[in-house]
Scaffold this motif. Structure first.
Motif, PDB file in Angstrom:
ATOM      1  N   ALA A  41       0.851  -1.200   0.000  1.00 23.41           N
ATOM      2  CA  ALA A  41       0.000   0.000   0.000  1.00 23.41           C
ATOM      3  C   ALA A  41       0.880   1.241   0.000  1.00 23.41           C
ATOM      4  CB  ALA A  41      -0.914  -0.004   1.224  1.00 23.41           C
ATOM      5  N   ARG A  42       0.366   2.275  -0.641  1.00 24.44           N
ATOM      6  CA  ARG A  42       1.057   3.569  -0.676  1.00 24.44           C
ATOM      7  C   ARG A  42       0.444   4.488   0.365  1.00 24.44           C
ATOM      8  NH1 ARG A  42       1.694   5.039  -7.117  1.00 24.44           N
ATOM      9  NH2 ARG A  42       0.903   3.004  -7.717  1.00 24.44           N
ATOM     10  N   THR A  43       1.315   5.290   0.976  1.00 26.50           N
ATOM     11  CA  THR A  43       0.873   6.355   1.875  1.00 26.50           C
ATOM     12  C   THR A  43       1.615   7.624   1.472  1.00 26.50           C
ATOM     13  OG1 THR A  43       2.576   5.779   3.500  1.00 26.50           O
ATOM     14  CG2 THR A  43       0.391   4.818   3.837  1.00 26.50           C
ATOM     15  N   PRO A  44       1.035   8.779   1.755  1.00 30.56           N
ATOM     16  CA  PRO A  44       1.740  10.018   1.401  1.00 30.56           C
ATOM     17  C   PRO A  44       3.078  10.114   2.131  1.00 30.56           C
ATOM     18  CG  PRO A  44      -0.540  10.469   1.996  1.00 30.56           C
ATOM     19  CD  PRO A  44      -0.269   9.038   2.346  1.00 30.56           C
ATOM     20  N   ASP A  45       4.073  10.629   1.432  1.00 28.03           N
ATOM     21  CA  ASP A  45       5.389  10.864   2.025  1.00 28.03           C
ATOM     22  C   ASP A  45       5.290  12.076   2.935  1.00 28.03           C
ATOM     23  OD1 ASP A  45       8.044  11.521   2.620  1.00 28.03           O
ATOM     24  OD2 ASP A  45       8.761  11.044   0.610  1.00 28.03           O
ATOM     25  N   ALA A  46       5.622  11.923   4.189  1.00 27.00           N
ATOM     26  CA  ALA A  46       5.514  13.008   5.167  1.00 27.00           C
ATOM     27  C   ALA A  46       6.436  14.180   4.821  1.00 27.00           C
ATOM     28  CB  ALA A  46       5.827  12.489   6.569  1.00 27.00           C
ATOM     29  N   THR A  47       7.530  13.909   4.096  1.00 29.16           N
ATOM     30  CA  THR A  47       8.467  14.976   3.752  1.00 29.16           C
ATOM     31  C   THR A  47       8.123  15.671   2.449  1.00 29.16           C
ATOM     32  OG1 THR A  47       9.969  13.454   2.624  1.00 29.16           O
ATOM     33  CG2 THR A  47      10.341  13.808   4.984  1.00 29.16           C
ATOM     34  N   ASP A  48       7.272  15.032   1.635  1.00 28.04           N
ATOM     35  CA  ASP A  48       6.878  15.610   0.349  1.00 28.04           C
ATOM     36  C   ASP A  48       5.527  15.010  -0.029  1.00 28.04           C
ATOM     37  OD1 ASP A  48       6.479  16.428  -2.255  1.00 28.04           O
ATOM     38  OD2 ASP A  48       8.424  15.737  -2.995  1.00 28.04           O
ATOM     39  N   ARG A  49       4.465  15.737   0.224  1.00 23.36           N
ATOM     40  CA  ARG A  49       3.101  15.234   0.022  1.00 23.36           C
ATOM     41  C   ARG A  49       2.789  14.887  -1.433  1.00 23.36           C
ATOM     42  NH1 ARG A  49       0.863  13.193   4.422  1.00 23.36           N
ATOM     43  NH2 ARG A  49       1.254  14.508   6.202  1.00 23.36           N
ATOM     44  N   ARG A  50       3.625  15.343  -2.374  1.00 24.51           N
ATOM     45  CA  ARG A  50       3.414  14.987  -3.782  1.00 24.51           C
ATOM     46  C   ARG A  50       3.847  13.554  -4.065  1.00 24.51           C
ATOM     47  NH1 ARG A  50       7.139  19.335  -6.241  1.00 24.51           N
ATOM     48  NH2 ARG A  50       8.217  18.630  -4.387  1.00 24.51           N
ATOM     49  N   ALA A  51       4.688  13.016  -3.197  1.00 27.02           N
ATOM     50  CA  ALA A  51       5.236  11.668  -3.391  1.00 27.02           C
ATOM     51  C   ALA A  51       4.521  10.677  -2.468  1.00 27.02           C
ATOM     52  CB  ALA A  51       6.729  11.671  -3.095  1.00 27.02           C
ATOM     53  N   ALA A  52       4.673   9.402  -2.792  1.00 24.69           N
ATOM     54  CA  ALA A  52       4.083   8.342  -1.970  1.00 24.69           C
ATOM     55  C   ALA A  52       5.172   7.362  -1.551  1.00 24.69           C
ATOM     56  CB  ALA A  52       2.998   7.613  -2.745  1.00 24.69           C
ATOM     57  N   ILE A  53       4.937   6.744  -0.416  1.00 27.65           N
ATOM     58  CA  ILE A  53       5.832   5.717   0.116  1.00 27.65           C
ATOM     59  C   ILE A  53       5.095   4.380   0.031  1.00 27.65           C
ATOM     60  CG2 ILE A  53       7.046   4.890   2.176  1.00 27.65           C
ATOM     61  CD1 ILE A  53       8.277   7.421   1.134  1.00 27.65           C
ATOM     62  N   LEU A  54       5.774   3.378  -0.471  1.00 29.00           N
ATOM     63  CA  LEU A  54       5.200   2.040  -0.573  1.00 29.00           C
ATOM     64  C   LEU A  54       5.707   1.186   0.574  1.00 29.00           C
ATOM     65  CD1 LEU A  54       3.469   0.217  -2.499  1.00 29.00           C
ATOM     66  CD2 LEU A  54       5.665  -0.646  -3.338  1.00 29.00           C
ATOM     67  N   ASP A  55       4.804   0.427   1.170  1.00 29.80           N
ATOM     68  CA  ASP A  55       5.177  -0.501   2.236  1.00 29.80           C
ATOM     69  C   ASP A  55       4.336  -1.767   2.113  1.00 29.80           C
ATOM     70  OD1 ASP A  55       6.476  -1.524   4.433  1.00 29.80           O
ATOM     71  OD2 ASP A  55       5.544  -0.188   5.893  1.00 29.80           O
ATOM     72  N   LEU A  56       4.782  -2.795   2.780  1.00 31.62           N
ATOM     73  CA  LEU A  56       4.030  -4.045   2.832  1.00 31.62           C
ATOM     74  C   LEU A  56       2.783  -3.874   3.678  1.00 31.62           C
ATOM     75  CD1 LEU A  56       6.989  -6.446   3.719  1.00 31.62           C
ATOM     76  CD2 LEU A  56       5.891  -6.209   1.505  1.00 31.62           C
ATOM     77  N   THR A  57       1.727  -4.524   3.276  1.00 31.55           N
ATOM     78  CA  THR A  57       0.554  -4.639   4.137  1.00 31.55           C
ATOM     79  C   THR A  57       0.796  -5.859   5.032  1.00 31.55           C
ATOM     80  OG1 THR A  57      -0.570  -6.105   2.597  1.00 31.55           O
ATOM     81  CG2 THR A  57      -0.990  -3.720   2.342  1.00 31.55           C
ATOM     82  N   PRO A  58      -0.008  -6.042   6.073  1.00 31.11           N
ATOM     83  CA  PRO A  58       0.135  -7.274   6.866  1.00 31.11           C
ATOM     84  C   PRO A  58      -0.010  -8.530   5.994  1.00 31.11           C
ATOM     85  CG  PRO A  58      -1.183  -5.682   8.067  1.00 31.11           C
ATOM     86  CD  PRO A  58      -0.958  -5.107   6.682  1.00 31.11           C
ATOM     87  N   GLU A  59      -0.918  -8.493   5.010  1.00 38.33           N
ATOM     88  CA  GLU A  59      -1.081  -9.629   4.104  1.00 38.33           C
ATOM     89  C   GLU A  59       0.164  -9.842   3.252  1.00 38.33           C
ATOM     90  OE1 GLU A  59      -3.207  -7.035   4.335  1.00 38.33           O
ATOM     91  OE2 GLU A  59      -4.939  -7.951   5.295  1.00 38.33           O
ATOM     92  N   GLY A  60       0.775  -8.755   2.816  1.00 38.02           N
ATOM     93  CA  GLY A  60       2.004  -8.847   2.035  1.00 38.02           C
ATOM     94  C   GLY A  60       3.150  -9.413   2.848  1.00 38.02           C
ATOM     95  N   ARG A  61       3.248  -8.984   4.090  1.00 43.75           N
ATOM     96  CA  ARG A  61       4.299  -9.493   4.972  1.00 43.75           C
ATOM     97  C   ARG A  61       4.115 -10.993   5.213  1.00 43.75           C
ATOM     98  NH1 ARG A  61       7.918  -6.571   7.122  1.00 43.75           N
ATOM     99  NH2 ARG A  61       6.738  -4.642   6.916  1.00 43.75           N
ATOM    100  N   GLU A  62       2.863 -11.408   5.418  1.00 43.40           N
ATOM    101  CA  GLU A  62       2.573 -12.826   5.639  1.00 43.40           C
ATOM    102  C   GLU A  62       2.880 -13.656   4.388  1.00 43.40           C
ATOM    103  OE1 GLU A  62       1.568 -16.459   7.101  1.00 43.40           O
ATOM    104  OE2 GLU A  62       1.926 -14.616   8.233  1.00 43.40           O
ATOM    105  N   ALA A  63       2.476 -13.166   3.227  1.00 50.82           N
ATOM    106  CA  ALA A  63       2.759 -13.880   1.976  1.00 50.82           C
ATOM    107  C   ALA A  63       4.265 -14.016   1.759  1.00 50.82           C
ATOM    108  CB  ALA A  63       2.114 -13.160   0.798  1.00 50.82           C
TER     109      ALA A  63
END
Length: 147
Positions: free
Chosen positions: A80-102
């Motif tokens: 899932a993407r979330t807004p980058d706290a340092t630059d709201r125009r950019a997004a940060i991608l991270d694993l979801t709990p389902e992604g981590r489990e997979a």
């Protein structure tokens, strides 16, 4: 090219085929991870949440290619993407709990297969092989990054 480099090149080709076979033989459960998905999930798990541009650079891919691959992960609920706290125009991608489990399940299957493959190897040989692979990858990265 000297004989050692010829043998290494030949064995790298064989290794690529074996890696594909290992990938296919370790797919299990409800989630089948494509190679690109597995690589991205590993990168996020090992290096932490990242911008898509950083992922593209890490894999040496065009940003549009990473965007398509990430979109597939998001659709599957693995990242899932979330807004980058340092630059709201950019997004940060991270694993979801389902992604981590997979990823955890897939890595366990792969590591089990590696254990089977290398069961007759000594611990010293395993450590040396790991060290040499790491050295090879570092040298390849340095060359590709122009260092």
């Amino acid at each position: 090219m000297d004989r050692a480099n010829q043998k290494i090149e030949q064995q790298m080709t064989v290794l690529l085929r074996r890696v594909q076979r290992i990938h296919l033989s370790t797919a299990s459960g409800e989630v089948h991870l494509e190679r690109s998905a597995y690589g991205i999930l590993c990168q996020l798990a090992d290096e932490g949440p990242q911008r898509l541009g950083s992922l593209a650079a890490a894999f040496g891919l065009d940003p549009s290619t990473i965007t398509r691959q990430v979109r597939a992960l998001e659709t599957a609920g693995l990242a899932a993407r979330t807004p980058d706290a340092t630059d709201r125009r950019a997004a940060i991608l991270d694993l979801t709990p389902e992604g981590r489990e997979a990823l955890t399940r897939t890595r366990a299957h792969r590591r089990s297969r590696m254990e089977q493959i290398m069961s007759s190897w000594s611990q010293t040989d395993r450590e040396e092989f790991g060290r040499l692979l790491e050295q090879f990858n570092s040298s390849a990265d340095a060359l590709m990054d122009g260092r």
